[in-house]
Design a protein around this motif. Sequence first.
Motif, mmCIF file in Angstrom:
data_model
loop_
_atom_site.group_PDB
_atom_site.id
_atom_site.type_symbol
_atom_site.label_atom_id
_atom_site.label_comp_id
_atom_site.label_asym_id
_atom_site.label_seq_id
_atom_site.Cartn_x
_atom_site.Cartn_y
_atom_site.Cartn_z
ATOM 1 N N LEU A 1 0.038 4.644 -0.819
ATOM 2 C CA LEU A 1 -0.593 2.528 -1.109
ATOM 3 C C LEU A 1 0.089 2.289 0.147
ATOM 4 C CD1 LEU A 1 0.099 0.269 -2.600
ATOM 5 C CD2 LEU A 1 2.453 1.107 -3.381
ATOM 6 N N LEU A 2 0.976 2.088 0.938
ATOM 7 C CA LEU A 2 1.069 1.986 1.959
ATOM 8 C C LEU A 2 0.367 1.172 3.121
ATOM 9 C CD1 LEU A 2 5.270 2.581 2.677
ATOM 10 C CD2 LEU A 2 3.840 0.186 1.635
ATOM 11 N N ASN A 3 0.189 2.349 3.191
ATOM 12 C CA ASN A 3 -2.160 2.595 4.278
ATOM 13 C C ASN A 3 -2.830 2.112 3.946
ATOM 14 O OD1 ASN A 3 -0.685 4.026 6.673
ATOM 15 N ND2 ASN A 3 0.189 5.598 5.275
ATOM 16 N N ASP A 4 -2.758 2.014 2.539
ATOM 17 C CA ASP A 4 -3.752 1.512 2.126
ATOM 18 C C ASP A 4 -3.701 -0.377 1.947
ATOM 19 O OD1 ASP A 4 -4.934 3.694 1.253
ATOM 20 O OD2 ASP A 4 -4.301 3.721 -0.728
ATOM 21 N N LEU A 5 -2.893 -1.160 2.049
ATOM 22 C CA LEU A 5 -2.303 -1.945 1.938
ATOM 23 C C LEU A 5 -2.547 -2.770 3.425
ATOM 24 C CD1 LEU A 5 0.792 -2.464 -0.206
ATOM 25 C CD2 LEU A 5 -1.768 -2.916 -0.644
ATOM 26 N N LYS A 6 -2.521 -1.902 4.409
ATOM 27 C CA LYS A 6 -2.662 -2.141 5.814
ATOM 28 C C LYS A 6 -3.880 -2.293 6.323
ATOM 29 C CE LYS A 6 -1.380 -1.099 10.221
ATOM 30 N NZ LYS A 6 -0.461 0.253 11.318
ATOM 31 N N GLU A 7 -4.378 -0.939 5.490
ATOM 32 C CA GLU A 7 -6.542 -1.069 5.335
ATOM 33 C C GLU A 7 -6.540 -2.401 4.752
ATOM 34 O OE1 GLU A 7 -9.604 1.528 3.125
ATOM 35 O OE2 GLU A 7 -8.263 2.480 4.572
ATOM 36 N N SER A 8 -6.027 -2.585 3.968
ATOM 37 C CA SER A 8 -6.942 -4.326 3.324
ATOM 38 C C SER A 8 -5.865 -4.931 3.850
ATOM 39 C CB SER A 8 -6.367 -4.008 2.087
ATOM 40 O OG SER A 8 -6.996 -3.274 1.301
ATOM 41 N N ASN A 9 -5.648 -4.809 4.610
ATOM 42 C CA ASN A 9 -5.133 -6.470 5.734
ATOM 43 C C ASN A 9 -4.238 -7.602 4.704
ATOM 44 O OD1 ASN A 9 -4.489 -8.243 8.394
ATOM 45 N ND2 ASN A 9 -5.730 -9.007 7.288
ATOM 46 N N PHE A 10 -3.290 -6.313 4.535
ATOM 47 C CA PHE A 10 -2.395 -7.385 3.363
ATOM 48 C C PHE A 10 -1.246 -8.227 4.116
ATOM 49 C CE2 PHE A 10 1.844 -6.529 0.400
ATOM 50 C CZ PHE A 10 1.778 -7.699 -0.481
ATOM 51 N N LYS A 11 -0.635 -9.681 3.269
ATOM 52 C CA LYS A 11 0.124 -9.878 4.090
ATOM 53 C C LYS A 11 0.799 -11.133 3.544
ATOM 54 C CE LYS A 11 -2.382 -9.879 8.296
ATOM 55 N NZ LYS A 11 -1.990 -9.134 9.613
ATOM 56 N N GLY A 12 1.457 -10.099 2.458
ATOM 57 C CA GLY A 12 2.101 -10.859 0.789
ATOM 58 C C GLY A 12 3.548 -9.611 1.599
ATOM 59 N N GLN A 13 4.461 -10.220 0.735
ATOM 60 C CA GLN A 13 5.537 -9.755 0.050
ATOM 61 C C GLN A 13 5.791 -8.448 -0.233
ATOM 62 O OE1 GLN A 13 7.747 -12.769 -1.297
ATOM 63 N NE2 GLN A 13 7.839 -14.629 -0.358
ATOM 64 N N ILE A 14 6.484 -7.591 -0.207
ATOM 65 C CA ILE A 14 6.809 -6.788 -0.384
ATOM 66 C C ILE A 14 8.498 -6.537 -1.321
ATOM 67 C CG2 ILE A 14 6.809 -3.700 -1.088
ATOM 68 C CD1 ILE A 14 4.630 -4.223 1.579
ATOM 69 N N PRO B 1 5.709 -3.847 10.105
ATOM 70 C CA PRO B 1 7.014 -4.321 10.812
ATOM 71 C C PRO B 1 7.876 -5.921 10.750
ATOM 72 C CG PRO B 1 5.262 -3.899 12.287
ATOM 73 C CD PRO B 1 5.028 -3.348 10.988
ATOM 74 N N LYS B 2 6.182 -6.643 10.586
ATOM 75 C CA LYS B 2 6.298 -8.291 10.663
ATOM 76 C C LYS B 2 6.207 -8.425 9.065
ATOM 77 C CE LYS B 2 5.447 -8.878 14.760
ATOM 78 N NZ LYS B 2 3.434 -10.440 16.084
ATOM 79 N N GLY B 3 6.561 -7.178 7.955
ATOM 80 C CA GLY B 3 6.525 -7.861 6.841
ATOM 81 C C GLY B 3 7.493 -8.741 6.150
ATOM 82 N N TYR B 4 7.246 -9.279 4.588
ATOM 83 C CA TYR B 4 8.361 -9.539 4.171
ATOM 84 C C TYR B 4 9.507 -8.780 3.155
ATOM 85 C CZ TYR B 4 12.004 -13.656 2.809
ATOM 86 O OH TYR B 4 12.614 -14.307 2.236
ATOM 87 N N PHE B 5 10.241 -8.640 3.344
ATOM 88 C CA PHE B 5 10.585 -7.492 2.088
ATOM 89 C C PHE B 5 11.358 -7.939 1.195
ATOM 90 C CE2 PHE B 5 9.332 -3.754 4.675
ATOM 91 C CZ PHE B 5 8.044 -4.039 4.839
ATOM 92 N N LEU B 6 11.373 -8.003 -0.044
ATOM 93 C CA LEU B 6 12.805 -8.144 -1.022
ATOM 94 C C LEU B 6 13.163 -7.504 -2.005
ATOM 95 C CD1 LEU B 6 12.315 -11.138 -3.357
ATOM 96 C CD2 LEU B 6 10.001 -10.010 -1.631
ATOM 97 N N ALA B 7 13.866 -7.367 -2.612
ATOM 98 C CA ALA B 7 15.193 -6.863 -3.687
ATOM 99 C C ALA B 7 15.856 -7.255 -4.316
ATOM 100 C CB ALA B 7 15.333 -5.830 -3.570
ATOM 101 N N LEU C 1 16.188 -4.741 4.506
ATOM 102 C CA LEU C 1 15.125 -5.859 4.094
ATOM 103 C C LEU C 1 15.244 -7.158 4.080
ATOM 104 C CD1 LEU C 1 16.580 -5.665 0.394
ATOM 105 C CD2 LEU C 1 14.546 -5.104 0.819
ATOM 106 N N ASP C 2 14.709 -8.669 3.973
ATOM 107 C CA ASP C 2 14.098 -9.247 4.345
ATOM 108 C C ASP C 2 15.287 -10.724 3.719
ATOM 109 O OD1 ASP C 2 12.847 -9.549 6.918
ATOM 110 O OD2 ASP C 2 11.327 -9.004 5.333
ATOM 111 N N GLU C 3 14.858 -9.891 2.609
ATOM 112 C CA GLU C 3 15.854 -11.435 1.271
ATOM 113 C C GLU C 3 16.473 -10.010 0.224
ATOM 114 O OE1 GLU C 3 14.407 -13.924 -2.380
ATOM 115 O OE2 GLU C 3 13.723 -14.233 -0.667
ATOM 116 N N LEU C 4 17.258 -10.814 -0.039
ATOM 117 C CA LEU C 4 18.597 -9.840 -0.875
ATOM 118 C C LEU C 4 18.753 -11.309 -2.304
ATOM 119 C CD1 LEU C 4 19.137 -7.370 -2.678
ATOM 120 C CD2 LEU C 4 21.421 -7.412 -1.067
ATOM 121 N N ASN C 5 18.536 -10.372 -4.039
ATOM 122 C CA ASN C 5 19.138 -11.890 -4.883
ATOM 123 C C ASN C 5 20.031 -10.382 -5.654
ATOM 124 O OD1 ASN C 5 16.865 -14.038 -3.854
ATOM 125 N ND2 ASN C 5 15.424 -12.505 -4.888
ATOM 126 N N ILE C 6 20.834 -11.044 -5.855
ATOM 127 C CA ILE C 6 22.408 -10.758 -6.983
ATOM 128 C C ILE C 6 22.306 -11.440 -7.806
ATOM 129 C CG2 ILE C 6 24.926 -9.537 -6.313
ATOM 130 C CD1 ILE C 6 25.077 -9.658 -3.162
#
Length: 297
Positions: free
Chosen positions: A46-59, A86-92, A112-117
Motif C-alpha cells: 500500500l505504501l509503495n503504491d501510494l508513493k507510485e501515485s505521488n500521494f502528498k496528503g496526510q496519513i 520522509p517528508k510525509g505528515y503522519f497523525l493518530a 508522528l507529526d501530530e497526536l490527538n488525545i
Amino acid sequence: MPLRGVKKIEIEVFSRCNRKCNWCPNVAFDRFTENIPMSEDCYLQLLNDLKESNFKGQISFSRYNEPFQDHIMLKERINQARKIFPKGYFLANTNGDYLKKIGPSILDGLGLDELNIMDYDCKGLEYGKKLFEKLNIKRRDNSKLDKKYKYPWKLIGEYENIKLIHFYADWPKHNPLENRGGFFTDLATGKIKTVTANYGDKATRGKKMKWKGGGKTRKSPCKLPTINMNIDFDGTVNPCCHIRTDNPMHKDYHLGNINEQKVQDIFTSKKATEFRKLLASGNWKNYPEPCRLCSKG
C-alpha cells in the motif's frame, strides 16, 4: 496522478480497541475480543503504491481501533512509512489509556507529526496537565488558538519530533454525536436512537448525548469520498470514515481491497468514481442509505 485530490488516508494497521463507547459502533461490532493485524506485506505494498501515485496528503494511523493498543507495531508501521515518505505528515488519535499506563517511553521514537488525545472520561484540563507532565510533553501557549477557535478545554504540547500534541478535555461534553453512516438510526422507524454516555464523570455518565445536526436526514453534498480514503485492517477500502468493513449495512459500499488491487486503481474505478459523483451532487434523495443518514462532510 490519480490520488492528487486525496488529502488524507486513514489506515487501520490492526483491529482492536480497548473500549466500547456508546457513541461508537464498536459497542455493537466486536473490536474487543481479538486483535487482527493488517498483513505487513499488504501494508508495505500500500505504501509503495501510494508513493507510485505521488500521494502528498496526510496519513492517519487511526480508525476504529485504539492505535496504542499495540504501540510496538504502531511504531514499526509508522517508521516504515517514514522511510517511504520522509517528508510525509503522519497523525493518530488515541483515548490515552496506554499513554497513561506506560509513560513517556511509548512516545520515544514515534515518527508522528501530530497526536490527538481524547479525554473520554471527562477528567478535565488539570488531568491533561498532569498527563503532559507524566509523559514529559512540553506545553505550548495556545491562548491565541483559544481565541480563534474557542477551545478553552484544549491543551497543546510537543514531544521531541511530535511537534503538535492536542489534549481534548471533557470530550463527550463538547462534541455532538455523528450518526456513523446510519448506525444510530432505527431503520424501522427512521428515528435517531437515544445514546447515553457510558464514559465520563458523574455529571456526564448516563446523560443523553446530543446529535450533530439533530439527527436529521442530510440535505447537502458530501466531499469526503473525494478528499479522503479509509482502509480497514483487512485491506477493505471505504469511501469515508463512517463506512466500515464489519458493518453489514455497509457491505455494498466497499470500494475494493488492497490485497487484490492497487489503491490507485480502486480510487479511479467506476464504482468509486460514480460514488463520489453522486455524493458531490445535490441529489441527496438518491444517496445510499448510510449517507442519507449521516451528518459528516
